[in-house]
Design a protein around this motif. Structure first.
Motif, PDB file in Angstrom:
ATOM      1  N   ARG A 117       0.835  -1.199   0.000  1.00  0.00           N
ATOM      2  CA  ARG A 117       0.000   0.000   0.000  1.00  0.00           C
ATOM      3  C   ARG A 117       0.871   1.250   0.000  1.00  0.00           C
ATOM      4  NH1 ARG A 117      -2.845  -3.208   3.816  1.00  0.00           N
ATOM      5  NH2 ARG A 117      -4.953  -3.804   3.132  1.00  0.00           N
ATOM      6  N   GLY A 118       1.928   1.221   0.777  1.00  0.00           N
ATOM      7  CA  GLY A 118       2.794   2.386   0.865  1.00  0.00           C
ATOM      8  C   GLY A 118       3.470   2.728  -0.449  1.00  0.00           C
ATOM      9  N   GLU A 119       3.591   1.766  -1.337  1.00  0.00           N
ATOM     10  CA  GLU A 119       4.223   2.004  -2.630  1.00  0.00           C
ATOM     11  C   GLU A 119       3.208   2.395  -3.700  1.00  0.00           C
ATOM     12  OE1 GLU A 119       6.125  -1.683  -3.326  1.00  0.00           O
ATOM     13  OE2 GLU A 119       7.702  -1.373  -1.826  1.00  0.00           O
ATOM     14  N   ALA A 120       1.918   2.318  -3.370  1.00  0.00           N
ATOM     15  CA  ALA A 120       0.882   2.605  -4.359  1.00  0.00           C
ATOM     16  C   ALA A 120       0.715   4.103  -4.551  1.00  0.00           C
ATOM     17  CB  ALA A 120      -0.447   1.983  -3.926  1.00  0.00           C
ATOM     18  N   SER A 121       0.198   4.497  -5.709  1.00  0.00           N
ATOM     19  CA  SER A 121      -0.066   5.906  -5.990  1.00  0.00           C
ATOM     20  C   SER A 121      -1.291   6.362  -5.216  1.00  0.00           C
ATOM     21  CB  SER A 121      -0.299   6.123  -7.485  1.00  0.00           C
ATOM     22  OG  SER A 121      -1.516   5.493  -7.888  1.00  0.00           O
ATOM     23  N   ASP A 122      -1.454   7.673  -5.106  1.00  0.00           N
ATOM     24  CA  ASP A 122      -2.629   8.219  -4.430  1.00  0.00           C
ATOM     25  C   ASP A 122      -3.917   7.759  -5.111  1.00  0.00           C
ATOM     26  OD1 ASP A 122      -0.925   9.520  -2.724  1.00  0.00           O
ATOM     27  OD2 ASP A 122      -1.175  11.500  -3.633  1.00  0.00           O
ATOM     28  N   ALA A 123      -3.917   7.764  -6.433  1.00  0.00           N
ATOM     29  CA  ALA A 123      -5.119   7.372  -7.172  1.00  0.00           C
ATOM     30  C   ALA A 123      -5.475   5.915  -6.898  1.00  0.00           C
ATOM     31  CB  ALA A 123      -4.913   7.608  -8.666  1.00  0.00           C
ATOM     32  N   THR A 124      -4.466   5.063  -6.847  1.00  0.00           N
ATOM     33  CA  THR A 124      -4.718   3.649  -6.556  1.00  0.00           C
ATOM     34  C   THR A 124      -5.243   3.467  -5.150  1.00  0.00           C
ATOM     35  OG1 THR A 124      -2.994   2.962  -8.108  1.00  0.00           O
ATOM     36  CG2 THR A 124      -3.663   1.362  -6.439  1.00  0.00           C
ATOM     37  N   LEU A 125      -4.642   4.161  -4.207  1.00  0.00           N
ATOM     38  CA  LEU A 125      -5.095   4.074  -2.823  1.00  0.00           C
ATOM     39  C   LEU A 125      -6.537   4.540  -2.692  1.00  0.00           C
ATOM     40  CD1 LEU A 125      -1.897   5.393  -1.002  1.00  0.00           C
ATOM     41  CD2 LEU A 125      -2.799   3.057  -0.922  1.00  0.00           C
ATOM     42  N   MET A 126      -6.903   5.576  -3.421  1.00  0.00           N
ATOM     43  CA  MET A 126      -8.280   6.051  -3.368  1.00  0.00           C
ATOM     44  C   MET A 126      -9.232   5.032  -3.988  1.00  0.00           C
ATOM     45  SD  MET A 126      -9.007   8.779  -1.741  1.00  0.00           S
ATOM     46  CE  MET A 126     -10.497   9.474  -2.484  1.00  0.00           C
ATOM     47  N   ARG A 127      -8.789   4.328  -5.015  1.00  0.00           N
ATOM     48  CA  ARG A 127      -9.644   3.300  -5.608  1.00  0.00           C
ATOM     49  C   ARG A 127      -9.883   2.178  -4.603  1.00  0.00           C
ATOM     50  NH1 ARG A 127      -6.596   1.852  -9.457  1.00  0.00           N
ATOM     51  NH2 ARG A 127      -6.062  -0.281  -8.885  1.00  0.00           N
ATOM     52  N   TRP A 128      -8.835   1.793  -3.888  1.00  0.00           N
ATOM     53  CA  TRP A 128      -8.996   0.763  -2.861  1.00  0.00           C
ATOM     54  C   TRP A 128      -9.856   1.280  -1.709  1.00  0.00           C
ATOM     55  CZ3 TRP A 128      -3.057  -0.333  -3.021  1.00  0.00           C
ATOM     56  CH2 TRP A 128      -2.771  -1.119  -4.143  1.00  0.00           C
ATOM     57  N   ALA A 129      -9.645   2.543  -1.345  1.00  0.00           N
ATOM     58  CA  ALA A 129     -10.440   3.121  -0.254  1.00  0.00           C
ATOM     59  C   ALA A 129     -11.920   3.149  -0.621  1.00  0.00           C
ATOM     60  CB  ALA A 129      -9.942   4.528   0.071  1.00  0.00           C
ATOM     61  N   ALA A 130     -12.213   3.466  -1.863  1.00  0.00           N
ATOM     62  CA  ALA A 130     -13.603   3.522  -2.315  1.00  0.00           C
ATOM     63  C   ALA A 130     -14.282   2.164  -2.182  1.00  0.00           C
ATOM     64  CB  ALA A 130     -13.667   4.003  -3.762  1.00  0.00           C
ATOM     65  N   ALA A 131     -13.481   1.083  -2.241  1.00  0.00           N
ATOM     66  CA  ALA A 131     -14.031  -0.264  -2.111  1.00  0.00           C
ATOM     67  C   ALA A 131     -14.003  -0.753  -0.668  1.00  0.00           C
ATOM     68  CB  ALA A 131     -13.265  -1.232  -3.010  1.00  0.00           C
ATOM     69  N   GLY A 132     -13.622   0.126   0.268  1.00  0.00           N
ATOM     70  CA  GLY A 132     -13.686  -0.240   1.673  1.00  0.00           C
ATOM     71  C   GLY A 132     -12.363  -0.533   2.338  1.00  0.00           C
ATOM     72  N   ASP A 133     -11.242  -0.285   1.676  1.00  0.00           N
ATOM     73  CA  ASP A 133      -9.927  -0.563   2.259  1.00  0.00           C
ATOM     74  C   ASP A 133      -9.513   0.581   3.175  1.00  0.00           C
ATOM     75  OD1 ASP A 133      -7.292  -1.135   2.849  1.00  0.00           O
ATOM     76  OD2 ASP A 133      -6.843  -1.918   0.858  1.00  0.00           O
ATOM     77  N   ARG A 134      -9.762   0.413   4.470  1.00  0.00           N
ATOM     78  CA  ARG A 134      -9.447   1.454   5.444  1.00  0.00           C
ATOM     79  C   ARG A 134      -7.937   1.654   5.588  1.00  0.00           C
ATOM     80  NH1 ARG A 134     -13.657   2.086   9.372  1.00  0.00           N
ATOM     81  NH2 ARG A 134     -12.153   2.047  11.090  1.00  0.00           N
ATOM     82  N   ALA A 135      -7.181   0.566   5.496  1.00  0.00           N
ATOM     83  CA  ALA A 135      -5.728   0.676   5.630  1.00  0.00           C
ATOM     84  C   ALA A 135      -5.129   1.484   4.480  1.00  0.00           C
ATOM     85  CB  ALA A 135      -5.094  -0.714   5.689  1.00  0.00           C
TER      86      ALA A 135
END
Length: 207
Positions: free
Chosen positions: A28-46
């Motif tokens: 997760r720490g290596e992912a881009s902001d856009a990718t992290l937001m896509r995961w967050a939108a699907a419920g990934d709190r971490a």
């Protein structure tokens, strides 16, 4: 002492996590902001927690520049991240960078809060006053402290949007396009805000 932004209390999302969600925080720490937001939108709190760690300090600084109150700035930063989490599904990386989108939320909340205040704060710029003084001796240190106090007091008298423009363009070092996007104005309008802010600061400091 620096202000630490605690992780906002995020409501649980009902959506299932995406199939490409990473297994560990390192990924997760290596992912881009856009990718992290896509995961967050699907419920990934971490994943969203990584965004808070990555951008929380700047969000807090921007709120502090506008509000001049550490407690209020932290409340605004917390609220901004909570709103970002709630609106994660609507974030479109093709329209704006995550930082631009987040800064716009922070600024809108901070400016709205200044408008609700009964009166402007008397003592502003606590962050500026806390800067270390590089002066060689006590007289130089005292003179520099007076200059910082005068500048902080002058900044506190600026309208909120002008303070925000100064904070983004000069203190946070954003480009004209980035600062304008965060304020949701054109670059020409940003230049007007900065010009009026400089003129008002000059009048206050020379009065």
């Amino acid at each position: 002492m620096p202000i630490l932004l605690a992780q906002p209390r995020l409501p649980r999302a009902a959506a299932a996590p995406p199939p490409d969600r990473p297994a560990g925080l390192m990924v997760r720490g290596e992912a881009s902001d856009a990718t992290l937001m896509r995961w967050a939108a699907a419920g990934d709190r971490a994943a969203f927690g990584v965004l808070v760690e990555r951008h929380g300090e700047r969000a807090l600084r921007i709120a502090l520049r506008v509000l001049h109150d550490p407690a209020e700035a932290e409340e605004v930063a917390q609220e901004a991240f909570l709103r970002a989490w709630q609106a994660a599904a609507g974030f479109d990386p093709a329209r704006a960078q995550f930082t631009t989108w987040l800064h716009r939320i922070v600024l809108n909340l901070a400016i709205d809060r200044t408008r609700r205040r009964a009166a402007a704060p008397e003592a502003g710029g606590a962050a500026l006053l806390a800067l270390a003084d590089p002066g060689p001796g006590p007289e130089a240190a005292a003179a520099a402290a007076e200059d910082r106090a005068a500048l902080a007091a002058a900044l506190a008298q600026l309208p909120a949007r002008q303070r925000a423009a100064i904070a983004l363009a000069y203190e946070e070092g954003l480009s004209g396009a980035e600062a304008a996007a965060a304020l949701d104005v054109s670059e020409r309008a940003l230049e007007g805000l900065l010009r009026r802010a400089r003129l008002m600061l000059r009048r206050i400091l020379t009065a």
